[in-house]
Design a protein around this motif. Structure first.
Motif, PDB file in Angstrom:
ATOM      1  N   THR A  44       0.829  -1.231  -0.070  1.00 25.37           N
ATOM      2  CA  THR A  44       0.094   0.145  -0.056  1.00 25.37           C
ATOM      3  C   THR A  44       0.880   1.255  -0.086  1.00 25.37           C
ATOM      4  OG1 THR A  44      -1.841  -1.196   1.102  1.00 25.37           O
ATOM      5  CG2 THR A  44      -1.865   1.298   1.175  1.00 25.37           C
ATOM      6  N   GLU A  45       1.795   1.283   0.848  1.00 22.56           N
ATOM      7  CA  GLU A  45       2.904   2.446   0.810  1.00 22.56           C
ATOM      8  C   GLU A  45       3.286   2.818  -0.365  1.00 22.56           C
ATOM      9  OE1 GLU A  45       2.910   4.754   3.329  1.00 22.56           O
ATOM     10  OE2 GLU A  45       1.372   3.329   4.480  1.00 22.56           O
ATOM     11  N   ALA A  49       2.356   6.097  -2.862  1.00 24.04           N
ATOM     12  CA  ALA A  49       3.318   6.947  -3.287  1.00 24.04           C
ATOM     13  C   ALA A  49       3.166   7.047  -4.851  1.00 24.04           C
ATOM     14  CB  ALA A  49       4.879   6.581  -3.025  1.00 24.04           C
ATOM     15  N   ARG A  50       3.075   5.886  -5.535  1.00 24.99           N
ATOM     16  CA  ARG A  50       3.146   5.962  -6.936  1.00 24.99           C
ATOM     17  C   ARG A  50       1.750   6.953  -7.407  1.00 24.99           C
ATOM     18  NH1 ARG A  50       2.659   0.810  -8.135  1.00 24.99           N
ATOM     19  NH2 ARG A  50       0.812   0.704  -8.844  1.00 24.99           N
ATOM     20  N   TYR A  51       0.661   6.733  -6.843  1.00 23.78           N
ATOM     21  CA  TYR A  51      -0.724   7.213  -7.323  1.00 23.78           C
ATOM     22  C   TYR A  51      -0.680   8.771  -7.073  1.00 23.78           C
ATOM     23  CZ  TYR A  51      -2.422   2.348  -6.684  1.00 23.78           C
ATOM     24  OH  TYR A  51      -2.744   0.850  -6.966  1.00 23.78           O
ATOM     25  N   ARG A  55      -1.068  11.480  -9.604  1.00 25.12           N
ATOM     26  CA  ARG A  55      -2.226  12.385  -9.180  1.00 25.12           C
ATOM     27  C   ARG A  55      -3.503  11.447  -9.432  1.00 25.12           C
ATOM     28  NH1 ARG A  55      -1.687  17.315  -8.003  1.00 25.12           N
ATOM     29  NH2 ARG A  55      -3.468  18.026  -8.688  1.00 25.12           N
ATOM     30  N   GLN A  56      -3.504  10.399  -9.158  1.00 26.33           N
ATOM     31  CA  GLN A  56      -4.825   9.230  -9.178  1.00 26.33           C
ATOM     32  C   GLN A  56      -5.233   9.101  -7.637  1.00 26.33           C
ATOM     33  OE1 GLN A  56      -2.314   5.636 -10.442  1.00 26.33           O
ATOM     34  NE2 GLN A  56      -2.948   5.994 -12.858  1.00 26.33           N
ATOM     35  N   PHE A  57      -5.964  10.144  -7.308  1.00 24.17           N
ATOM     36  CA  PHE A  57      -6.292  10.326  -6.011  1.00 24.17           C
ATOM     37  C   PHE A  57      -7.507   9.465  -5.621  1.00 24.17           C
ATOM     38  CE2 PHE A  57      -4.716  14.520  -7.168  1.00 24.17           C
ATOM     39  CZ  PHE A  57      -3.518  14.655  -6.467  1.00 24.17           C
ATOM     40  N   ASP A  58      -8.311   8.933  -6.749  1.00 16.30           N
ATOM     41  CA  ASP A  58      -9.229   7.809  -6.407  1.00 16.30           C
ATOM     42  C   ASP A  58      -8.679   6.582  -6.249  1.00 16.30           C
ATOM     43  OD1 ASP A  58      -8.277   7.563  -9.123  1.00 16.30           O
ATOM     44  OD2 ASP A  58     -10.206   6.669  -9.960  1.00 16.30           O
ATOM     45  N   SER A  59      -7.390   6.303  -6.464  1.00 17.17           N
ATOM     46  CA  SER A  59      -6.812   5.212  -6.207  1.00 17.17           C
ATOM     47  C   SER A  59      -6.123   5.286  -4.673  1.00 17.17           C
ATOM     48  CB  SER A  59      -5.799   4.712  -7.199  1.00 17.17           C
ATOM     49  OG  SER A  59      -6.055   4.435  -8.472  1.00 17.17           O
TER      50      SER A  59
END
Length: 160
Positions: A44-45, A49-51, A55-59
């Motif tokens: 998850t961490e 960080a990748r999301y 800028r994939q805030f929903d992810s």
């Protein structure tokens, strides 16, 4: 008289041994709950960080919500379990609840950050997240100290 004294000493040794065994088992169960989460925390961490970079805030919100649920499951197990009938059992249970609540709060902040509808909302959530992150080392040290104290009071050791 000597036989009675030896019998009493043996009973006391057995009773303290049972208490120590219960304490050790409770500690091991606690550690297993934490260890169960480690692979999910690690992935998850990395993903969050990748999301954020993408800028994939929903992810970010989905990942935070998933971890929030996993941590909450373990937290509820701890809350429902009786503290061991051992020295410092209630204190260690309380420390464990605080630790898992902190983890849950971290992932709730991820969920809220990712779910914020505006840049201003994300900035507010980011501030809350940063406050939590600032407490992380203290929370970790607190649970380690509680575990060491509990182990020492019940005559077993924990890896440090």
């Amino acid at each position: 008289m000597l036989k009675q004294l030896l019998f009493t000493a043996m009973i006391l040794a057995v009773l303290s041994s049972c208490s120590s065994n219960a304490a050790f088992k409770y500690n091991q169960d606690f550690a297993a709950k934490e260890k169960l989460l480690i692979p999910n925390i690690t992935s998850t961490e990395t993903n969050v960080a990748r999301y954020i970079v993408a800028r994939q805030f929903d992810s970010v919100a989905v990942a935070g919500e998933k971890m929030e649920g996993l941590v909450d499951e373990q937290l509820n197990k701890i809350k429902k379990e009786n503290a061991p009938d051992a020295k410092g059992g209630e204190e260690f249970k309380t420390a464990g609840i605080k630790y898992f609540q902190f983890l849950k709060d971290m992932y709730t902040s991820y969920k809220n950050y990712g779910g914020a509808k505006t840049e201003e909302g994300r900035n507010e959530e980011l501030s809350k997240m940063q406050e939590l992150v600032a407490k992380k080392s203290t929370v970790i040290q607190d649970i380690k100290n509680a575990q060491i104290t509990f182990a020492s009071a019940n005559n077993f050791r924990v890896a440090q």
